[in-house]
Design a protein around this motif. Structure first.
Motif, PDB file in Angstrom:
ATOM      1  N   GLN A 259       0.774  -0.812   0.085  1.00 20.28           N
ATOM      2  CA  GLN A 259       0.104  -0.172  -0.115  1.00 20.28           C
ATOM      3  C   GLN A 259       0.951   1.114   0.248  1.00 20.28           C
ATOM      4  O   GLN A 259       0.828   2.048  -0.951  1.00 20.28           O
ATOM      5  CB  GLN A 259      -0.928  -0.154   1.140  1.00 20.28           C
ATOM      6  CG  GLN A 259      -2.273  -1.126   1.075  1.00 20.28           C
ATOM      7  CD  GLN A 259      -2.543  -1.321   2.293  1.00 20.28           C
ATOM      8  OE1 GLN A 259      -2.582  -1.560   3.663  1.00 20.28           O
ATOM      9  NE2 GLN A 259      -4.178  -1.757   1.978  1.00 20.28           N
ATOM     10  N   ALA A 260       1.906   1.094   0.618  1.00 18.68           N
ATOM     11  CA  ALA A 260       2.968   2.484   1.313  1.00 18.68           C
ATOM     12  C   ALA A 260       3.732   2.821  -0.734  1.00 18.68           C
ATOM     13  O   ALA A 260       3.527   3.745  -0.969  1.00 18.68           O
ATOM     14  CB  ALA A 260       3.575   2.393   2.167  1.00 18.68           C
ATOM     15  N   VAL A 261       4.053   1.722  -1.308  1.00 13.25           N
ATOM     16  CA  VAL A 261       4.596   1.472  -2.396  1.00 13.25           C
ATOM     17  C   VAL A 261       3.863   1.692  -2.921  1.00 13.25           C
ATOM     18  O   VAL A 261       4.645   2.815  -3.710  1.00 13.25           O
ATOM     19  CB  VAL A 261       4.955   0.294  -2.772  1.00 13.25           C
ATOM     20  CG1 VAL A 261       6.412   0.678  -4.346  1.00 13.25           C
ATOM     21  CG2 VAL A 261       6.434  -0.015  -1.465  1.00 13.25           C
ATOM     22  N   ALA A 262       2.593   1.807  -3.073  1.00 11.61           N
ATOM     23  CA  ALA A 262       1.620   2.399  -4.506  1.00 11.61           C
ATOM     24  C   ALA A 262       1.047   3.627  -4.049  1.00 11.61           C
ATOM     25  O   ALA A 262       0.621   4.483  -4.713  1.00 11.61           O
ATOM     26  CB  ALA A 262       0.453   0.864  -4.489  1.00 11.61           C
ATOM     27  N   GLU A 269      -2.718   2.454 -10.910  1.00 14.35           N
ATOM     28  CA  GLU A 269      -2.244   0.951 -10.141  1.00 14.35           C
ATOM     29  C   GLU A 269      -0.595   1.012 -10.606  1.00 14.35           C
ATOM     30  O   GLU A 269       0.256   1.302 -11.257  1.00 14.35           O
ATOM     31  CB  GLU A 269      -2.760   0.094 -11.363  1.00 14.35           C
ATOM     32  CG  GLU A 269      -4.283   0.480 -11.955  1.00 14.35           C
ATOM     33  CD  GLU A 269      -5.673   0.173 -10.527  1.00 14.35           C
ATOM     34  OE1 GLU A 269      -4.023  -0.666  -9.512  1.00 14.35           O
ATOM     35  OE2 GLU A 269      -6.200   0.780 -10.389  1.00 14.35           O
ATOM     36  N   THR A 270      -0.048  -0.494  -9.736  1.00 13.61           N
ATOM     37  CA  THR A 270       1.093  -0.528  -9.290  1.00 13.61           C
ATOM     38  C   THR A 270       0.459  -1.577  -8.670  1.00 13.61           C
ATOM     39  O   THR A 270       0.170  -2.690  -8.256  1.00 13.61           O
ATOM     40  CB  THR A 270       1.992  -0.283  -8.215  1.00 13.61           C
ATOM     41  OG1 THR A 270       1.377   2.097  -8.521  1.00 13.61           O
ATOM     42  CG2 THR A 270       2.466  -0.988  -7.736  1.00 13.61           C
ATOM     43  N   ALA A 271       2.013  -2.877 -10.451  1.00 10.61           N
ATOM     44  CA  ALA A 271       1.925  -4.795  -9.616  1.00 10.61           C
ATOM     45  C   ALA A 271       2.913  -4.456  -9.522  1.00 10.61           C
ATOM     46  O   ALA A 271       3.571  -4.170  -9.838  1.00 10.61           O
ATOM     47  CB  ALA A 271       1.563  -4.897 -11.674  1.00 10.61           C
ATOM     48  N   PHE A 272       2.357  -5.998  -8.656  1.00  7.67           N
ATOM     49  CA  PHE A 272       3.764  -6.266  -7.775  1.00  7.67           C
ATOM     50  C   PHE A 272       3.578  -7.866  -8.110  1.00  7.67           C
ATOM     51  O   PHE A 272       2.436  -8.390  -8.170  1.00  7.67           O
ATOM     52  CB  PHE A 272       3.492  -6.431  -5.537  1.00  7.67           C
ATOM     53  CG  PHE A 272       3.151  -4.989  -5.342  1.00  7.67           C
ATOM     54  CD1 PHE A 272       4.450  -4.443  -5.039  1.00  7.67           C
ATOM     55  CD2 PHE A 272       2.509  -3.867  -5.598  1.00  7.67           C
ATOM     56  CE1 PHE A 272       4.649  -3.271  -4.506  1.00  7.67           C
ATOM     57  CE2 PHE A 272       1.745  -3.206  -5.316  1.00  7.67           C
ATOM     58  CZ  PHE A 272       3.240  -2.793  -4.543  1.00  7.67           C
ATOM     59  N   ILE A 273       4.469  -8.646  -8.515  1.00  7.07           N
ATOM     60  CA  ILE A 273       4.971  -9.833  -9.249  1.00  7.07           C
ATOM     61  C   ILE A 273       5.896 -10.314  -8.417  1.00  7.07           C
ATOM     62  O   ILE A 273       7.343 -10.458  -7.813  1.00  7.07           O
ATOM     63  CB  ILE A 273       5.182  -9.661 -10.777  1.00  7.07           C
ATOM     64  CG1 ILE A 273       6.275  -9.007 -10.568  1.00  7.07           C
ATOM     65  CG2 ILE A 273       4.205  -8.952 -11.036  1.00  7.07           C
ATOM     66  CD1 ILE A 273       7.085  -9.034 -12.382  1.00  7.07           C
ATOM     67  N   TRP A 274       5.303 -11.965  -8.537  1.00  2.00           N
ATOM     68  CA  TRP A 274       6.624 -13.193  -7.892  1.00  2.00           C
ATOM     69  C   TRP A 274       6.696 -14.187  -8.313  1.00  2.00           C
ATOM     70  O   TRP A 274       5.566 -14.254  -8.734  1.00  2.00           O
ATOM     71  CB  TRP A 274       6.757 -12.514  -6.020  1.00  2.00           C
ATOM     72  CG  TRP A 274       5.373 -13.130  -5.411  1.00  2.00           C
ATOM     73  CD1 TRP A 274       5.366 -13.989  -5.117  1.00  2.00           C
ATOM     74  CD2 TRP A 274       4.314 -12.590  -5.474  1.00  2.00           C
ATOM     75  NE1 TRP A 274       4.253 -14.971  -4.507  1.00  2.00           N
ATOM     76  CE2 TRP A 274       3.754 -13.269  -4.369  1.00  2.00           C
ATOM     77  CE3 TRP A 274       3.855 -11.113  -5.196  1.00  2.00           C
ATOM     78  CZ2 TRP A 274       2.423 -13.042  -3.850  1.00  2.00           C
ATOM     79  CZ3 TRP A 274       2.391 -11.077  -5.572  1.00  2.00           C
ATOM     80  CH2 TRP A 274       1.483 -11.575  -4.567  1.00  2.00           C
ATOM     81  N   SER A 339      -3.709   0.341  -6.293  1.00  2.00           N
ATOM     82  CA  SER A 339      -4.311   1.250  -6.661  1.00  2.00           C
ATOM     83  C   SER A 339      -3.441   3.238  -5.946  1.00  2.00           C
ATOM     84  O   SER A 339      -2.970   2.725  -4.686  1.00  2.00           O
ATOM     85  CB  SER A 339      -5.775   2.515  -6.370  1.00  2.00           C
ATOM     86  OG  SER A 339      -5.930   2.308  -5.218  1.00  2.00           O
ATOM     87  N   ARG A 340      -3.700   4.097  -6.076  1.00  2.00           N
ATOM     88  CA  ARG A 340      -2.546   5.533  -5.437  1.00  2.00           C
ATOM     89  C   ARG A 340      -3.480   5.709  -4.084  1.00  2.00           C
ATOM     90  O   ARG A 340      -2.444   6.168  -3.467  1.00  2.00           O
ATOM     91  CB  ARG A 340      -2.566   6.562  -6.565  1.00  2.00           C
ATOM     92  CG  ARG A 340      -3.992   7.483  -7.035  1.00  2.00           C
ATOM     93  CD  ARG A 340      -4.039   8.628  -7.400  1.00  2.00           C
ATOM     94  NE  ARG A 340      -3.122   8.609  -8.421  1.00  2.00           N
ATOM     95  CZ  ARG A 340      -3.586   8.658  -9.849  1.00  2.00           C
ATOM     96  NH1 ARG A 340      -4.387   8.563 -10.015  1.00  2.00           N
ATOM     97  NH2 ARG A 340      -2.344   8.806 -10.098  1.00  2.00           N
ATOM     98  N   ASN A 341      -4.383   5.075  -4.207  1.00  2.00           N
ATOM     99  CA  ASN A 341      -5.081   5.366  -2.763  1.00  2.00           C
ATOM    100  C   ASN A 341      -4.814   4.143  -1.946  1.00  2.00           C
ATOM    101  O   ASN A 341      -5.086   3.834  -0.742  1.00  2.00           O
ATOM    102  CB  ASN A 341      -6.429   5.814  -2.972  1.00  2.00           C
ATOM    103  CG  ASN A 341      -7.656   4.521  -2.578  1.00  2.00           C
ATOM    104  OD1 ASN A 341      -7.215   3.313  -3.182  1.00  2.00           O
ATOM    105  ND2 ASN A 341      -9.055   4.189  -3.399  1.00  2.00           N
ATOM    106  N   GLY A 534     -11.063   6.343  -6.432  1.00  2.00           N
ATOM    107  CA  GLY A 534      -9.977   7.138  -6.605  1.00  2.00           C
ATOM    108  C   GLY A 534      -9.667   8.067  -7.722  1.00  2.00           C
ATOM    109  O   GLY A 534      -8.666   8.727  -7.675  1.00  2.00           O
ATOM    110  N   ILE A 535     -10.188   7.478  -9.197  1.00  2.00           N
ATOM    111  CA  ILE A 535      -9.174   7.443 -10.021  1.00  2.00           C
ATOM    112  C   ILE A 535     -10.374   8.259 -10.547  1.00  2.00           C
ATOM    113  O   ILE A 535     -11.654   7.924 -11.428  1.00  2.00           O
ATOM    114  CB  ILE A 535      -8.865   6.503 -10.756  1.00  2.00           C
ATOM    115  CG1 ILE A 535      -8.219   5.849 -10.204  1.00  2.00           C
ATOM    116  CG2 ILE A 535      -8.283   7.031 -12.166  1.00  2.00           C
ATOM    117  CD1 ILE A 535      -7.723   4.147 -10.542  1.00  2.00           C
ATOM    118  N   ASN A 536     -10.429   9.534 -11.155  1.00  2.39           N
ATOM    119  CA  ASN A 536     -11.912  10.642 -12.130  1.00  2.39           C
ATOM    120  C   ASN A 536     -11.646  10.344 -13.421  1.00  2.39           C
ATOM    121  O   ASN A 536     -12.253   9.807 -13.825  1.00  2.39           O
ATOM    122  CB  ASN A 536     -10.899  12.155 -12.093  1.00  2.39           C
ATOM    123  CG  ASN A 536     -11.558  12.648 -10.341  1.00  2.39           C
ATOM    124  OD1 ASN A 536     -11.780  11.887  -9.680  1.00  2.39           O
ATOM    125  ND2 ASN A 536     -10.208  13.772  -9.750  1.00  2.39           N
TER     126      ASN A 536
END
Length: 643
Positions: A259-262, A269-274, A339-341, A534-536
């Motif tokens: 959440q903090a990284v996003a 959007e931020t995608a985390f992959i492993w 997401s950014r929020n 949170g995305i207009n």
């Protein structure tokens, strides 16, 4: 001195499936056995204490060992005493009523340290060994299947992680029937074990320790990728961040960090992959095992499960146990979206496209020779929370785009754009027929955009309730105000949708030519608004085309449609409507399989005649149809996290 045994009444349970009269015990009322046993489990857990095994406990421990394992597998008393003497910190037990009148050891776990997980090395304890080899997880017979082993193992893992004394991982052997139990406790199946112990077949499992430290987090590479970018158009498409995590990444422990990284990236959007570990098989084997895949079996309380590994896969492992394993044909990765929020999103098209572009174009950055051959992957399978998403490289074209790097590689350099095709679920759009809902939607559209009834051609709701789809006339779409002049608060007033509003129209020249000439390769225009998330206004929304593609494909009676999302940045999305191939699996029920390659296999594509006349059909609702979404990507930044 032997430990006193509690009275039989304290440990004896009624026969299974029998209805127990609790009133006979409490004088109040009757309850079924299942509820009675649940209460007993809660009571047992509250009475447990976990500690290291003492020399005085060894008589009871040996008794439990003999009753838990066949004679050709059970450890001798001298072996148990050796482990307790030389590896005392790794020999722990569960004690019932330790401070009561009748304390009793009812279970234990013992391990020794080693440098290699082999039968010979496991017979001796190496105090500096990085591998903790687990020998026994045993519970007294009257207390089995009551959650004792799960609680005991959770305590054991917590104790081992707290030591921080150089142990890198825990490894163990398990039979097929217990794989589900260990997978549920955080272990991963790695291979059919070469170790022979008794007459049965065994599997190797592993669980890493202390892999989510701050140092590991700081080393995680990241990228920003423009998804659905128009070729040669700077600043187009929808930017998404991609963060690559280590294979043992624990998402449950890192939700706050994600959440903090996003929030820090502050992109839609931020995608985390492993990487999702697999057990590769021989070329002529028809399945690969996804280690740690938890199906219904993994949640089976009787432990008679295989951790989500299919019986067919296990049979394949038996068949090819003597052969050298091969590298997997395609990459398998877990993916999560934030997401950014800081809120988690179940599916995001442009972030999936971005993650795929990173994996398909950056093998020299992500993988060294020890983990994967240095060759470019062509297919990636993402395992999202609710779906499996297949992607592949579609085309690569040189572009004058520049990238910047914060990782110290020097100045800007030329990169290439990559077209990626994603296999996404077909989303059905249902008609909204309730006059009350239609009136509320019309008021909402009028307040937000100033739209009138005459501009609206169709109003529908995506079948999962996520998005509201509104088709407008070309004039109505052209009259939509810019983002600065939209009343986004009004778009949150109707509660019938949970995510966003899709506004679309057929492509064509705008009235008066003010909006530009018709685009010959584009079939429809769209915009996407998501104030509830949170995305207009979203620049380009890949997941929206899961509904837009089938919607316009059906209207035009065609199998391929191209959309232009006309936001300020703008982006092009190519939609290919696909059908499944039906086959008979020799071990499972009939299943649906989607082809990875379409070239030369036109029978896999939907024809105009095969398109359902109405997308709201049983076949489409059962998700047997798919949408191939193709978009261009450009990596604009790569570096490493510093948080």
């Amino acid at each position: 001195m032997s430990t006193p045994t509690p009275p039989p009444s304290e440990i004896t349970l009624p026969p299974q499936d029998e209805v127990v009269s609790v009133g006979a015990l409490t004088g109040m009322y009757d309850e079924p056995l299942a509820h009675y046993e649940e209460e007993l489990e809660v009571q047992l857990e509250s009475r447990l204490t976990f500690r290291k095994v003492c020399p005085t406990d060894m008589g009871t421990v040996h008794t439990i060992e003999k009753s838990s394992y066949p004679s050709d597998e059970a450890a001798s008393k001298s072996s148990l005493q050796y482990r307790q003497h030389h590896a005392a910190p790794y020999f722990r037990c569960a004690v019932l009523d330790e401070h009561g009148e009748f304390p009793q050891v009812i279970g234990y776990i013992c391990s020794t340290r080693t440098t290699a997980f082999t039968a010979q090395s496991m017979s001796q304890h190496d105090s500096a060994g990085p591998i903790l080899a687990m020998h026994s997880v045993a519970v007294q017979e009257p207390y089995r299947r009551k959650g004792i082993a799960t609680s005991m193992l959770a305590d054991y893992l917590k104790a081992m992680e707290a030591m921080d004394d150089g142990i890198e991982c825990i490894q163990l052997l398990a039979k097929e029937s217990l794989l589900g139990f260990y997978v549920k406790c955080g272990f991963q199946v790695t291979q059919l074990s070469p170790i022979r112990h008794g007459k049965d077949m065994w599997f190797d499992l592993e669980r890493k320790l202390n892999k989510d430290s701050l140092q590991a987090q700081q080393a995680r590479p990241c990228w920003i990728v423009d998804s659905f970018a128009r070729e040669g158009a700077l600043g187009s498409g929808n930017p998404a961040a991609v963060v690559y995590c280590d294979v043992d990444f624990d998402e449950g422990k890192n939700v706050a960090w994600m959440q903090a990284v996003a929030k820090e990236f502050n992109l839609s959007e931020t995608a985390f992959i492993w990487e999702k570990r697999i057990i590769p098989l021989m070329e002529d084997s028809s399945a690969a095992i996804i280690a740690g895949e938890e199906g219904d079996a993994a949640n089976n309380s009787d432990n008679n499960s295989t951790g989500g590994l299919s019986r067919r896969s296990l049979r394949s492992m038996h068949s090819f146990q003597k052969s050298e394993p091969l590298e997997p044909v395609e990459g398998n990765y877990n993916i999560r979206f934030y997401s950014r929020n800081g809120s988690e999103v179940e599916l995001c098209g442009h972030a999936t496209l971005a993650a795929s572009a990173v994996l398909l174009s950056q093998p020299h950055i992500l993988f060294d020779s020890k983990t994967r051959a240095e060759k470019q992957m062509t297919n990636v399978i993402f395992h999202a929370k609710l779906d499996t998403l297949k992607t592949k490289a579609a085309a690569k074209v040189e572009s004058p785009m520049q990238i910047s790097s914060s990782a110290g590689q020097g100045g800007p350099s030329t990169t290439s754009s990559l077209k990626v095709e994603m296999d996404f679920p077909w989303k059905v759009v249902d008609d909204i027929t309730m006059s009350m809902d239609r009136s509320a939607i019309l008021r909402m559209l009028n307040e937000a955009f100033g739209l009138t009834f005459e501009a609206i051609i169709y109003v529908g709701l995506v079948d999962d309730g996520s998005d509201l789809l509104v088709e407008l006339t070309t004039q109505g779409f052209y009259d939509l105000p810019s983002e600065a002049d939209i009343d986004f608060a009004a778009l949150t007033k109707w509660s019938g949708y949970s995510r966003g509003l899709i506004v679309c129209c057929r492509a064509g020249a705008f009235p008066g030519g003010s909006g530009g000439a018709a685009e010959p390769m584009v079939d429809f225009y769209s915009r996407f608004f998501g104030p509830k998330m949170g995305i207009n206004e979203d620049p380009v929304t890949g997941s929206a085309f899961c509904a837009l593609g089938p919607y316009f494909g059906n209207k035009f009676r065609t199998t391929r449609v191209v959309g232009h999302q006309r936001s300020e940045r703008g982006g092009i999305v190519d939609c290919i409507l696909e059908k499944p191939v039906k086959h008979k699996d020799s071990y499972e029920e009939e299943a649906y399989e989607y082809a990875d390659e379409h070239d030369g296999e036109e029978d896999l594509l939907v024809t105009a005649d095969e398109l359902p006349s109405d997308t709201n059909t049983d076949e489409t609702k059962n998700k047997t149809w798919r949408v191939g979404i193709v978009g261009n990507t450009v990596i604009t930044m790569h570096g490493k996290l510093s948080m």
